[in-house]
Design an enzyme around this catalytic site. Structure first.
Site, PDB file in Angstrom:
ATOM      1  N   GLY A  69       0.786  -1.226   0.000  1.00 33.89           N
ATOM      2  CA  GLY A  69       0.000   0.000   0.000  1.00 33.89           C
ATOM      3  C   GLY A  69       0.818   1.276   0.000  1.00 33.89           C
ATOM      4  O   GLY A  69       0.495   2.229  -0.714  1.00 33.89           O
ATOM      5  N   THR A  70       1.891   1.308   0.785  1.00 31.63           N
ATOM      6  CA  THR A  70       2.706   2.523   0.846  1.00 31.63           C
ATOM      7  C   THR A  70       3.342   2.831  -0.498  1.00 31.63           C
ATOM      8  O   THR A  70       3.279   3.968  -0.986  1.00 31.63           O
ATOM      9  CB  THR A  70       3.784   2.375   1.945  1.00 31.63           C
ATOM     10  OG1 THR A  70       3.147   2.413   3.225  1.00 31.63           O
ATOM     11  CG2 THR A  70       4.809   3.497   1.866  1.00 31.63           C
ATOM     12  N   GLN A 177      -7.710   0.153   3.275  1.00 30.65           N
ATOM     13  CA  GLN A 177      -8.534  -0.351   4.376  1.00 30.65           C
ATOM     14  C   GLN A 177      -9.934  -0.780   3.932  1.00 30.65           C
ATOM     15  O   GLN A 177     -10.589  -1.553   4.636  1.00 30.65           O
ATOM     16  CB  GLN A 177      -8.659   0.706   5.482  1.00 30.65           C
ATOM     17  CG  GLN A 177      -7.400   0.911   6.299  1.00 30.65           C
ATOM     18  CD  GLN A 177      -7.048  -0.282   7.188  1.00 30.65           C
ATOM     19  OE1 GLN A 177      -7.819  -1.229   7.331  1.00 30.65           O
ATOM     20  NE2 GLN A 177      -5.864  -0.243   7.788  1.00 30.65           N
ATOM     21  N   SER A 197      -3.696  -3.173  -0.938  1.00 32.24           N
ATOM     22  CA  SER A 197      -2.646  -3.942  -0.273  1.00 32.24           C
ATOM     23  C   SER A 197      -3.155  -5.339   0.047  1.00 32.24           C
ATOM     24  O   SER A 197      -4.282  -5.506   0.514  1.00 32.24           O
ATOM     25  CB  SER A 197      -2.211  -3.238   1.014  1.00 32.24           C
ATOM     26  OG  SER A 197      -1.204  -3.978   1.675  1.00 32.24           O
ATOM     27  N   HIS A 199      -1.959  -7.662   2.316  1.00 35.40           N
ATOM     28  CA  HIS A 199      -1.948  -8.196   3.670  1.00 35.40           C
ATOM     29  C   HIS A 199      -3.074  -7.678   4.557  1.00 35.40           C
ATOM     30  O   HIS A 199      -3.231  -8.115   5.700  1.00 35.40           O
ATOM     31  CB  HIS A 199      -0.579  -7.959   4.339  1.00 35.40           C
ATOM     32  CG  HIS A 199      -0.353  -6.560   4.819  1.00 35.40           C
ATOM     33  ND1 HIS A 199      -0.449  -6.209   6.148  1.00 35.40           N
ATOM     34  CD2 HIS A 199      -0.025  -5.432   4.159  1.00 35.40           C
ATOM     35  CE1 HIS A 199      -0.179  -4.921   6.284  1.00 35.40           C
ATOM     36  NE2 HIS A 199       0.076  -4.429   5.093  1.00 35.40           N
ATOM     37  N   CYS A 323       1.704   2.055  11.259  1.00 35.49           N
ATOM     38  CA  CYS A 323       2.777   2.853  10.669  1.00 35.49           C
ATOM     39  C   CYS A 323       3.189   4.017  11.569  1.00 35.49           C
ATOM     40  O   CYS A 323       4.198   4.670  11.322  1.00 35.49           O
ATOM     41  CB  CYS A 323       2.334   3.389   9.304  1.00 35.49           C
ATOM     42  SG  CYS A 323       2.055   2.082   8.104  1.00 35.49           S
TER      43      CYS A 323
END
Length: 377
Positions: A69-70, A177, A197, A199, A323
């Protein structure tokens, strides 16, 4: 231990693990290699791209696989604004974005971009009028998350997308999310670009995706990059991507039922907190929220203490976004919704997942009650 931190990460599902193992054995070739083993991997990658695009109602040409995602957020923003810099230098985002985006926009300010950070109300939602007033002739891009990772408030994305489309502003949304928890439809929501993402949806860590509408121009951040149509360098993680898409299909196939189940668990937990008159506030929007994320303000007790005590009782919760763990400053989201610094430090987050049961929440309520009584005594 009872795990209630699914917004931070999820365990890999049996289906995703099985696909990862099989793909790693059979489709181990480099998808850019021209021999048959590489071609087999490339064909599987193409199938994954098509399947993931279908889940968000997008086009397969717009899917670019990443390391998570980042990276998805950073590459999507930089690739798009770089291609449109000649049109203007004004960007719009919110004060409650994920750290990867918030810090990126702060960095972009040092690179000659002007950034407007939209405020949010006490429930964590932006004001559409404020968004419209922020748009200028130099505005080229806006990044507004689909839902907040700490309190779960869902933004009115369709309304936001429609407004930005009307003004010709490219719209990116962080859907890390929300994907797999509520419906994500790039066409219906007027989303030009989004990030995902693996995970967060019972897939492997280190895998993610960006969607950019094929009609939107972008410029690679990396000179001479050959993978993912030049979007990023590095050998493609075909087994991880196959496991990601498997997890995505499985969670989306059961989205409606699981959304309903999680919402029932959420309401049950809130009712127990209320019934026992615990000194705990539920943060976020009462209607526009993710079913799996519940933000709590435990009055008079620092979130770090609540989290550690829950851990001692065998329950894993968090003090907010993973994070941001280790930061001394209070939650940005809590400050943005109007909490004082000391109040903001009392925040904890619980997040529900597929294995979560009513009995797990009973244990949590009993633990929170014990923590509150102990501190009071």
């Amino acid at each position: 231990m009872i795990y209630l931190d699914y917004a931070a990460t999820t365990p890999m599902s049996e289906e995703a693990l099985a696909v990862y193992t099989e793909t790693a054995k059979v489709y181990f070739g480099n998808s850019n290699s021209l021999h048959d083993i590489g071609s087999d991997a490339a064909r599987l990658l193409a199938i994954c791209r098509k399947q993931l695009a279908a889940l968000i109602n997008g086009e397969e040409k717009g899917i670019y696989f990443t390391s998570g995602g980042t990276e998805s957020n950073i590459l999507a923003v930089r690739s798009i604004i770089q291609a449109h810099r000649h049109k203007g230098n004004h960007l719009i985002t919110t004060v409650t974005e994920h750290a990867s985006l918030y810090h990126l926009f702060q960095q972009l300010e040092t690179e000659g971009y002007e950034v407007t950070y939209l405020s949010v109300d006490r429930f964590g939602r932006i004001d559409i009028d404020e968004l419209e007033q922020a748009i200028t002739p130099n505005t080229i891009f806006a990044s507004i998350h689909h839902a907040n990772s700490e309190i779960g408030t869902v933004q009115p994305i369709q309304e936001i997308g429609k407004l930005l489309r009307k003004h010709g502003v490219i719209f990116h949304s962080d859907c890390v999310q929300t994907f797999g928890k509520i419906q994500v439809d790039v066409r219906a929501m007027y989303i030009d670009s989004l990030s995902l993402s693996a995970h967060k949806i019972y897939g492997p860590k280190g895998v993610g995706a960006v969607y950019i509408d094929p009609r939107i121009k972008w410029t690679s951040c990396f000179r001479e990059a050959t993978h993912e149509s030049g979007f990023r360098p590095g050998t493609i993680n075909v087994p991880g991507i196959a496991a990601f898409v498997t997890a995505a299909q499985h969670i989306c196939d059961h989205l409606s039922d699981e959304q309903s189940r999680l919402e029932q668990l959420r309401q049950y937990f809130i009712s127990q907190i209320t019934e026992k008159q615990l000194p705990i506030d539920i943060e976020g929007h009462c209607d526009a929220h993710l079913p799996n994320i519940i933000g709590l303000l435990v009055h008079g007790i620092e979130g770090q203490y609540t989290m550690l005590e829950c851990n001692r009782y065998g329950i894993a919760i968090s003090t907010g976004s993973a994070c941001q763990v280790g930061k001394q400053a209070p939650s940005r989201t809590m400050i943005a919704i109007g909490k004082e610094t000391e109040e903001a430090k009392q925040f904890v987050r619980i997040s529900l997942g597929k294995p979560t049961t009513m009995a797990d929440l009973d244990r949590l309520v009993a633990t929170l009650e014990a923590i509150c009584q102990h501190r009071k005594g």
